[in-house]
Design a protein around this motif. Sequence first.
Motif, PDB file in Angstrom:
ATOM      1  N   ILE A 183       0.862  -1.178   0.000  1.00 38.21           N
ATOM      2  CA  ILE A 183       0.000   0.000   0.000  1.00 38.21           C
ATOM      3  C   ILE A 183       0.893   1.220   0.000  1.00 38.21           C
ATOM      4  CG2 ILE A 183      -1.863  -1.182   1.232  1.00 38.21           C
ATOM      5  CD1 ILE A 183      -1.027   0.338   3.745  1.00 38.21           C
ATOM      6  N   ARG A 184       0.345   2.365  -0.368  1.00 37.28           N
ATOM      7  CA  ARG A 184       1.086   3.624  -0.379  1.00 37.28           C
ATOM      8  C   ARG A 184       0.112   4.779  -0.368  1.00 37.28           C
ATOM      9  NH1 ARG A 184       0.226   5.830  -5.228  1.00 37.28           N
ATOM     10  NH2 ARG A 184       0.029   4.510  -7.090  1.00 37.28           N
ATOM     11  N   LEU A 185       0.628   5.983  -0.093  1.00 34.37           N
ATOM     12  CA  LEU A 185      -0.180   7.182  -0.215  1.00 34.37           C
ATOM     13  C   LEU A 185      -0.501   7.415  -1.685  1.00 34.37           C
ATOM     14  CD1 LEU A 185       1.581   9.649   2.269  1.00 34.37           C
ATOM     15  CD2 LEU A 185      -0.470   8.280   2.662  1.00 34.37           C
ATOM     16  N   ALA A 186      -1.696   7.864  -1.951  1.00 30.43           N
ATOM     17  CA  ALA A 186      -2.123   8.085  -3.336  1.00 30.43           C
ATOM     18  C   ALA A 186      -1.436   9.312  -3.925  1.00 30.43           C
ATOM     19  CB  ALA A 186      -3.633   8.263  -3.402  1.00 30.43           C
ATOM     20  N   ARG A 187      -1.312   9.291  -5.234  1.00 33.99           N
ATOM     21  CA  ARG A 187      -0.811  10.434  -5.993  1.00 33.99           C
ATOM     22  C   ARG A 187      -1.971  11.055  -6.776  1.00 33.99           C
ATOM     23  NH1 ARG A 187       3.641   6.578  -6.622  1.00 33.99           N
ATOM     24  NH2 ARG A 187       2.554   5.644  -8.407  1.00 33.99           N
ATOM     25  N   TYR A 188      -1.790  12.307  -7.176  1.00 31.99           N
ATOM     26  CA  TYR A 188      -2.846  12.985  -7.926  1.00 31.99           C
ATOM     27  C   TYR A 188      -3.180  12.215  -9.203  1.00 31.99           C
ATOM     28  CZ  TYR A 188      -5.505  16.733 -10.170  1.00 31.99           C
ATOM     29  OH  TYR A 188      -6.496  17.459 -10.780  1.00 31.99           O
ATOM     30  N   SER A 189      -2.176  11.612  -9.805  1.00 28.94           N
ATOM     31  CA  SER A 189      -2.394  10.845 -11.043  1.00 28.94           C
ATOM     32  C   SER A 189      -3.228   9.593 -10.811  1.00 28.94           C
ATOM     33  CB  SER A 189      -1.042  10.462 -11.664  1.00 28.94           C
ATOM     34  OG  SER A 189      -0.262   9.711 -10.745  1.00 28.94           O
ATOM     35  N   ASP A 190      -3.442   9.224  -9.554  1.00 30.25           N
ATOM     36  CA  ASP A 190      -4.252   8.035  -9.232  1.00 30.25           C
ATOM     37  C   ASP A 190      -5.750   8.328  -9.189  1.00 30.25           C
ATOM     38  OD1 ASP A 190      -1.958   6.446  -8.836  1.00 30.25           O
ATOM     39  OD2 ASP A 190      -1.788   7.099  -6.746  1.00 30.25           O
ATOM     40  N   LEU A 191      -6.156   9.586  -9.282  1.00 27.35           N
ATOM     41  CA  LEU A 191      -7.553   9.928  -9.017  1.00 27.35           C
ATOM     42  C   LEU A 191      -8.541   9.204  -9.933  1.00 27.35           C
ATOM     43  CD1 LEU A 191      -7.599  13.727  -8.070  1.00 27.35           C
ATOM     44  CD2 LEU A 191      -7.823  11.710  -6.605  1.00 27.35           C
ATOM     45  N   ASP A 192      -8.201   9.029 -11.180  1.00 31.92           N
ATOM     46  CA  ASP A 192      -9.113   8.302 -12.077  1.00 31.92           C
ATOM     47  C   ASP A 192      -9.273   6.851 -11.626  1.00 31.92           C
ATOM     48  OD1 ASP A 192      -9.875  10.355 -13.706  1.00 31.92           O
ATOM     49  OD2 ASP A 192      -8.444   9.920 -15.314  1.00 31.92           O
ATOM     50  N   ALA A 193      -8.152   6.211 -11.284  1.00 33.92           N
ATOM     51  CA  ALA A 193      -8.210   4.826 -10.824  1.00 33.92           C
ATOM     52  C   ALA A 193      -8.934   4.728  -9.485  1.00 33.92           C
ATOM     53  CB  ALA A 193      -6.793   4.253 -10.705  1.00 33.92           C
ATOM     54  N   ILE A 194      -8.726   5.710  -8.619  1.00 35.05           N
ATOM     55  CA  ILE A 194      -9.415   5.733  -7.327  1.00 35.05           C
ATOM     56  C   ILE A 194     -10.922   5.868  -7.536  1.00 35.05           C
ATOM     57  CG2 ILE A 194      -9.792   7.147  -5.269  1.00 35.05           C
ATOM     58  CD1 ILE A 194      -6.798   7.719  -5.254  1.00 35.05           C
ATOM     59  N   SER A 195     -11.319   6.768  -8.421  1.00 36.26           N
ATOM     60  CA  SER A 195     -12.745   6.990  -8.689  1.00 36.26           C
ATOM     61  C   SER A 195     -13.416   5.730  -9.224  1.00 36.26           C
ATOM     62  CB  SER A 195     -12.921   8.139  -9.685  1.00 36.26           C
ATOM     63  OG  SER A 195     -12.341   9.329  -9.207  1.00 36.26           O
ATOM     64  N   SER A 196     -12.771   5.058 -10.159  1.00 31.85           N
ATOM     65  CA  SER A 196     -13.363   3.844 -10.723  1.00 31.85           C
ATOM     66  C   SER A 196     -13.396   2.717  -9.691  1.00 31.85           C
ATOM     67  CB  SER A 196     -12.595   3.399 -11.972  1.00 31.85           C
ATOM     68  OG  SER A 196     -11.242   3.108 -11.667  1.00 31.85           O
ATOM     69  N   THR A 197     -12.394   2.673  -8.803  1.00 31.44           N
ATOM     70  CA  THR A 197     -12.388   1.676  -7.733  1.00 31.44           C
ATOM     71  C   THR A 197     -13.559   1.897  -6.785  1.00 31.44           C
ATOM     72  OG1 THR A 197      -9.974   1.468  -7.829  1.00 31.44           O
ATOM     73  CG2 THR A 197     -11.055   0.708  -5.817  1.00 31.44           C
ATOM     74  N   LEU A 198     -13.816   3.145  -6.418  1.00 29.82           N
ATOM     75  CA  LEU A 198     -14.944   3.456  -5.540  1.00 29.82           C
ATOM     76  C   LEU A 198     -16.275   3.156  -6.223  1.00 29.82           C
ATOM     77  CD1 LEU A 198     -13.674   6.813  -3.972  1.00 29.82           C
ATOM     78  CD2 LEU A 198     -13.827   4.577  -2.863  1.00 29.82           C
ATOM     79  N   ALA A 199     -16.361   3.481  -7.509  1.00 27.86           N
ATOM     80  CA  ALA A 199     -17.605   3.199  -8.237  1.00 27.86           C
ATOM     81  C   ALA A 199     -17.888   1.703  -8.264  1.00 27.86           C
ATOM     82  CB  ALA A 199     -17.503   3.753  -9.659  1.00 27.86           C
ATOM     83  N   GLU A 200     -16.853   0.889  -8.468  1.00 30.89           N
ATOM     84  CA  GLU A 200     -17.043  -0.562  -8.485  1.00 30.89           C
ATOM     85  C   GLU A 200     -17.336  -1.086  -7.084  1.00 30.89           C
ATOM     86  OE1 GLU A 200     -13.957  -2.803 -10.362  1.00 30.89           O
ATOM     87  OE2 GLU A 200     -13.741  -1.388 -12.010  1.00 30.89           O
TER      88      GLU A 200
END
Length: 280
Positions: free
Chosen positions: A3-20
């Motif tokens: 695991i790691r702290l998120a980066r700004y470039s991760d926001l799209d992947a984070i959003s799709s992960t939350l949606a799923e």
Amino acid sequence: MPIRLARYSDLDAISSTLAEGFHSEEVMGPILHPYRQEYPDDYLNYWRRQCLEKWWDYSYIFVVSYLEEHFEDPDKRDRDGDNPNTQEDVEKETREDMTNRKPPQAKREVITGVAQWHRMGPGWEAIWKPAGKWDPRVYITSLISLYHKYFLNVMFPNRAASKPPQITEPLLRKALIKAIGSFYTSPPHRQTNWALSVLAVRPGYQKHGHGRELVAWGLDKAREDCIPASVLSAKGKDTFYRRCGFTELVGWATDGEDNPLKGLIEGGAVMFTRVKEDDA
């Protein structure tokens, strides 16, 4: 599980992960977004807007779990300078048995889960020493929120939400604050805590320890700060959180006679980790 702290470039992947991850959760799924299957892009955009607002609120921290996957990279030889450029190279490569060569390999990081931790109460700015609350970028959250509320939500309404709504998100938040607010103020030592606001793991990676590692990150922070951690459990998740360390069940989001959530949701367990003040 890394695991790691998120980066700004991760926001799209984070959003799709939350949606799923929240697609079937009773509140964010059927209640607030009953038409998420008919309008998947609107549902995904909802999470994108939520993540973007919270990203610039420095009392919130995104943590991601990930895996490194190998994939064939046909362009790797070009980047590494392996393609024949001279006549001598061509003759050499012709003599080699190309059929025995393995395809070029490369690595890519795949985000499997995300946790959004919220440092509640005084002292949250200490996370970002020395800037903290004096960083001018903290005002970006307010500007983005206004932009979403008065422009994007008007010009591009969320068609995945119910019309008319069974319960609107503002009313839901108001009902939650009324129902569980006292759990975070009494006893007083619970006012300052690390709250797990959101946790989601992509369906294909569930039950492999990703969620547990994301929870452990915040519990470690709470222990370092000598304060409790808290979570508002979704339906059926209270056993998981209890095993992770949230041993104190202090109430439910459906408590109260006039609570509009009573009979609407089945989850909503308010849980804390135990600290020395609980034994006093």
